[in-house]
Design an enzyme around this catalytic site. Structure first.
Site, PDB file in Angstrom:
ATOM      1  N   GLN A  16       0.824  -1.232   0.000  1.00 18.52           N
ATOM      2  CA  GLN A  16       0.000   0.000   0.000  1.00 18.52           C
ATOM      3  C   GLN A  16       0.844   1.262   0.000  1.00 18.52           C
ATOM      4  O   GLN A  16       0.581   2.185  -0.749  1.00 18.52           O
ATOM      5  CB  GLN A  16      -0.768   0.079   1.306  1.00 18.52           C
ATOM      6  CG  GLN A  16      -1.891  -0.796   1.574  1.00 18.52           C
ATOM      7  CD  GLN A  16      -2.638  -0.111   2.721  1.00 18.52           C
ATOM      8  OE1 GLN A  16      -3.498   0.726   2.453  1.00 18.52           O
ATOM      9  NE2 GLN A  16      -2.279  -0.418   3.949  1.00 18.52           N
ATOM     10  N   GLN A 113      18.067  -8.006   5.796  1.00 16.57           N
ATOM     11  CA  GLN A 113      18.259  -6.787   4.992  1.00 16.57           C
ATOM     12  C   GLN A 113      19.446  -5.972   5.510  1.00 16.57           C
ATOM     13  O   GLN A 113      20.180  -5.370   4.723  1.00 16.57           O
ATOM     14  CB  GLN A 113      16.967  -5.981   4.947  1.00 16.57           C
ATOM     15  CG  GLN A 113      15.914  -6.746   4.118  1.00 16.57           C
ATOM     16  CD  GLN A 113      14.590  -6.026   3.968  1.00 16.57           C
ATOM     17  OE1 GLN A 113      14.413  -4.922   4.468  1.00 16.57           O
ATOM     18  NE2 GLN A 113      13.667  -6.651   3.273  1.00 16.57           N
ATOM     19  N   ASP A 160       4.230  11.076  12.613  1.00 16.46           N
ATOM     20  CA  ASP A 160       3.720  11.551  13.906  1.00 16.46           C
ATOM     21  C   ASP A 160       3.926  13.068  14.016  1.00 16.46           C
ATOM     22  O   ASP A 160       3.058  13.796  14.496  1.00 16.46           O
ATOM     23  CB  ASP A 160       4.443  10.822  15.044  1.00 16.46           C
ATOM     24  CG  ASP A 160       4.481   9.327  14.794  1.00 16.46           C
ATOM     25  OD1 ASP A 160       3.425   8.696  14.862  1.00 16.46           O
ATOM     26  OD2 ASP A 160       5.566   8.795  14.478  1.00 16.46           O
ATOM     27  N   HIS A 188       7.908   5.134  17.674  1.00 15.06           N
ATOM     28  CA  HIS A 188       6.735   5.275  16.804  1.00 15.06           C
ATOM     29  C   HIS A 188       5.705   4.246  17.274  1.00 15.06           C
ATOM     30  O   HIS A 188       5.557   3.158  16.705  1.00 15.06           O
ATOM     31  CB  HIS A 188       7.102   5.031  15.339  1.00 15.06           C
ATOM     32  CG  HIS A 188       5.877   4.979  14.462  1.00 15.06           C
ATOM     33  ND1 HIS A 188       5.091   6.071  14.220  1.00 15.06           N
ATOM     34  CD2 HIS A 188       5.284   3.957  13.805  1.00 15.06           C
ATOM     35  CE1 HIS A 188       4.077   5.731  13.450  1.00 15.06           C
ATOM     36  NE2 HIS A 188       4.169   4.442  13.191  1.00 15.06           N
TER      37      HIS A 188
HETATM   38  P1  NAD Z   1       1.398  -3.801   2.915  1.00 11.03           P
HETATM   39  O1  NAD Z   1       1.109  -5.100   3.564  1.00 11.03           O
HETATM   40  O2  NAD Z   1       0.421  -3.196   1.990  1.00 11.03           O
HETATM   41  O3  NAD Z   1       2.764  -3.915   2.134  1.00 11.03           O
HETATM   42  C1  NAD Z   1       3.884  -4.495   2.706  1.00 11.03           C
HETATM   43  C2  NAD Z   1       4.638  -5.156   1.580  1.00 11.03           C
HETATM   44  O4  NAD Z   1       5.861  -5.623   2.109  1.00 11.03           O
HETATM   45  C3  NAD Z   1       3.897  -6.351   0.976  1.00 11.03           C
HETATM   46  O5  NAD Z   1       3.757  -6.138  -0.431  1.00 11.03           O
HETATM   47  C4  NAD Z   1       4.801  -7.520   1.287  1.00 11.03           C
HETATM   48  O6  NAD Z   1       4.815  -8.500   0.258  1.00 11.03           O
HETATM   49  C5  NAD Z   1       6.155  -6.816   1.426  1.00 11.03           C
HETATM   50  N1  NAD Z   1       7.145  -7.587   2.174  1.00 11.03           N
HETATM   51  C6  NAD Z   1       6.957  -8.396   3.227  1.00 11.03           C
HETATM   52  N2  NAD Z   1       8.112  -8.960   3.586  1.00 11.03           N
HETATM   53  C7  NAD Z   1       9.052  -8.473   2.755  1.00 11.03           C
HETATM   54  C8  NAD Z   1      10.445  -8.688   2.608  1.00 11.03           C
HETATM   55  N3  NAD Z   1      11.095  -9.539   3.405  1.00 11.03           N
HETATM   56  N4  NAD Z   1      11.098  -8.044   1.630  1.00 11.03           N
HETATM   57  C9  NAD Z   1      10.444  -7.210   0.809  1.00 11.03           C
HETATM   58  N5  NAD Z   1       9.118  -6.971   0.880  1.00 11.03           N
HETATM   59  C10 NAD Z   1       8.443  -7.591   1.844  1.00 11.03           C
HETATM   60  O7  NAD Z   1       1.789  -2.766   4.095  1.00 11.03           O
HETATM   61  P2  NAD Z   1       1.905  -1.182   4.018  1.00 11.03           P
HETATM   62  O8  NAD Z   1       0.584  -0.610   4.363  1.00 11.03           O
HETATM   63  O9  NAD Z   1       2.587  -0.775   2.772  1.00 11.03           O
HETATM   64  O10 NAD Z   1       2.824  -0.905   5.297  1.00 11.03           O
HETATM   65  C11 NAD Z   1       4.182  -1.302   5.305  1.00 11.03           C
HETATM   66  C12 NAD Z   1       4.744  -1.136   6.705  1.00 11.03           C
HETATM   67  O11 NAD Z   1       4.763   0.233   7.092  1.00 11.03           O
HETATM   68  C13 NAD Z   1       3.952  -1.833   7.811  1.00 11.03           C
HETATM   69  O12 NAD Z   1       4.866  -2.396   8.715  1.00 11.03           O
HETATM   70  C14 NAD Z   1       3.206  -0.710   8.487  1.00 11.03           C
HETATM   71  O13 NAD Z   1       2.849  -1.042   9.818  1.00 11.03           O
HETATM   72  C15 NAD Z   1       4.240   0.360   8.426  1.00 11.03           C
HETATM   73  N6  NAD Z   1       3.790   1.731   8.642  1.00 11.03           N
HETATM   74  C16 NAD Z   1       4.646   2.567   9.282  1.00 11.03           C
HETATM   75  C17 NAD Z   1       4.316   3.875   9.503  1.00 11.03           C
HETATM   76  C18 NAD Z   1       5.262   4.814  10.194  1.00 11.03           C
HETATM   77  O14 NAD Z   1       4.897   5.974  10.399  1.00 11.03           O
HETATM   78  N7  NAD Z   1       6.470   4.421  10.587  1.00 11.03           N
HETATM   79  C19 NAD Z   1       3.063   4.333   9.075  1.00 11.03           C
HETATM   80  C20 NAD Z   1       2.223   3.471   8.395  1.00 11.03           C
HETATM   81  C21 NAD Z   1       2.592   2.154   8.178  1.00 11.03           C
HETATM   82  C1  LMR Z   2       0.675   4.522  11.674  1.00 12.81           C
HETATM   83  O1  LMR Z   2       1.226   5.246  12.498  1.00 12.81           O
HETATM   84  O2  LMR Z   2      -0.231   4.915  10.921  1.00 12.81           O
HETATM   85  C2  LMR Z   2       1.083   3.086  11.563  1.00 12.81           C
HETATM   86  O3  LMR Z   2       2.356   2.914  12.142  1.00 12.81           O
HETATM   87  C3  LMR Z   2       0.072   2.221  12.221  1.00 12.81           C
HETATM   88  C4  LMR Z   2       0.462   0.794  12.200  1.00 12.81           C
HETATM   89  O4  LMR Z   2       0.556   0.216  13.285  1.00 12.81           O
HETATM   90  O5  LMR Z   2       0.692   0.241  11.103  1.00 12.81           O
END
Ligand code: NAD
Ligand code: LMR
Length: 330
Positions: A16, A113, A160, A188
């Site tokens: 996503q 990684q 954030d 976070h």
């Molecule tokens: P998503 O599930 O849509 O996409 C994650 C992708 O990562 C998938 O396509 C999956 O196949 C891939 N993946 C899994 N393992 C992998 C690997 N070993 N190597 C390469 N690709 C791999 O999730 P998303 O909504 O895109 O979110 C991704 C991450 O970001 C999640 O952990 C989510 O919680 C995090 N996130 C963080 C923040 C922040 O502020 N830090 C905010 C929102 C989401």
């Molecule tokens: C966010 O802050 O929107 C994400 O980190 C939430 C989550 O846990 O994936």
């Protein structure tokens, strides 16, 4: 002659966040209008088909700055020579799942990684971790990349920070650009602490402008801290476009510099500043310049802030100890 393209790796590229992030990087939002970019996209094998579709769309945008796109499921091949690695791919938190459950699920990904980056990334590589639990994933990657300087790793708390700006702007009846020096301290996660006691609204102290301690303590701080969970509840999946946007903001400011007269929040390796245990990946107020960062020093911390900064540090210590017990870091 056009400059050499910057190699930017994105993991989880078919996810996503990837779907928002890649197009903005390719359009120049990360590196500016004069810097060509080569995208190197890592996914797990079953997602490569979907990723091919995303690459077809990238092709169809005909971005003038996009020099090349490489995709694959082998980290050492994809990270070869990368200058910036945006580690987004991880197992996202879904409804009802605690962040702690994510530690084990994601530990293996960030160990592998980190090792691959250590082996094949460019000498000037910078690594930004968005995938959750972001701080501890960055710690795992950093610990598995002993030849990369520790200050090259960061975890994303810019989302954030941006959430805090927007909530504060609404309360004060100003625009986000009138606010400076807001800080996210710590993890976070729901323990993060959004500090407006050093923030300024048009040069005046933000907490004094707001003049409502109950709102700061009981509404503002929890709203920002729980915004991710609120979005999951509302959308049924975690924030994506805003997370991609914050990933761009963080990378751009790290490489080019934080705005004059302001600072940004970034989770970086603690040197013990503000009494935070050394070695944790903790969000601080930082000033960035040309790929380097410096923690803003000398801020006065009152008892209210101290307790919140300590609580989020304690959670990070717990996460660190948990991944240590799992053998993911030394
Ligand atoms: P998503 O599930 O849509 O996409 C994650 C992708 O990562 C998938 O396509 C999956 O196949 C891939 N993946 C899994 N393992 C992998 C690997 N070993 N190597 C390469 N690709 C791999 O999730 P998303 O909504 O895109 O979110 C991704 C991450 O970001 C999640 O952990 C989510 O919680 C995090 N996130 C963080 C923040 C922040 O502020 N830090 C905010 C929102 C989401
Ligand atoms: C966010 O802050 O929107 C994400 O980190 C939430 C989550 O846990 O994936």
């Amino acid at each position: 002659m056009s400059p050499t393209p910057v190699k930017v790796a994105v993991t989880g590229a078919a996810g996503q966040i990837g779907y928002s992030l890649l197009f903005r990087i390719a359009s120049g939002a990360l590196l500016g209008p004069d810097t060509p970019v080569e995208l190197r996209l890592l996914e797990i094998t079953p997602a490569l088909g979907a990723l091919e579709g995303v690459v077809m769309e990238l092709d169809d945008c005909a971005f003038p700055l996009l020099s090349k796109v490489e995709i694959g499921d082998d980290a050492e091949t994809i990270f070869d020579g990368v200058n910036l690695a945006l580690l987004v791919g991880a197992r996202p938190r879904t409804k009802g799942m605690e962040r702690g459950d994510l530690l084990e699920a994601n530990g293996a990904i960030f160990t592998a990684q980190g090792k691959a980056l250590n082996k094949v990334a460019a000498d000037d590589v910078r690594i930004g971790v968005t995938g959750n639990p972001a701080n501890t994933n960055a710690l795992i990657a950093m610990s598995n990349a002993p030849d990369i300087p520790r200050e090259r790793f960061s975890a994303l708390t810019r989302l954030d920070h941006n959430r805090g700006l927007s909530q504060l702007a609404k309360k004060a009846g100003v625009t986000v650009s009138e606010i400076k020096k807001l800080t996210i301290w710590g993890n976070h996660s729901a323990t993060q602490y959004t500090d407006i006691f050093h923030a300024e609204i048009n040069g005046q102290n933000a907490a004094e402008v707001v003049n409502d301690q109950a709102w700061i303590a009981d509404t503002f701080i929890p709203t920002v801290a729980k915004r991710g969970a609120a979005i999951i509840e509302a959308r049924g999946s975690s924030s994506a476009a805003s997370a991609a946007s914050a990933t761009i903001d963080a990378g751009r400011d790290w490489l080019t510099g934080s705005p004059e007269g302001d600072w940004v929040s970034m989770a970086v390796v603690s040197d013990g500043s503000y009494g935070v245990p050394e070695g944790l990946i903790y969000s601080y107020p930082v000033i960035t310049r040309n790929g380097d960062w410096e923690i803003v020093q000398g801020l006065e911390i009152d008892d209210f802030s101290r307790a919140k900064m300590d609580a989020t540090a304690a959670e990070l210590v717990e996460e660190r100890d948990a991944v240590k017990a799992l053998g993911l870091i030394g």
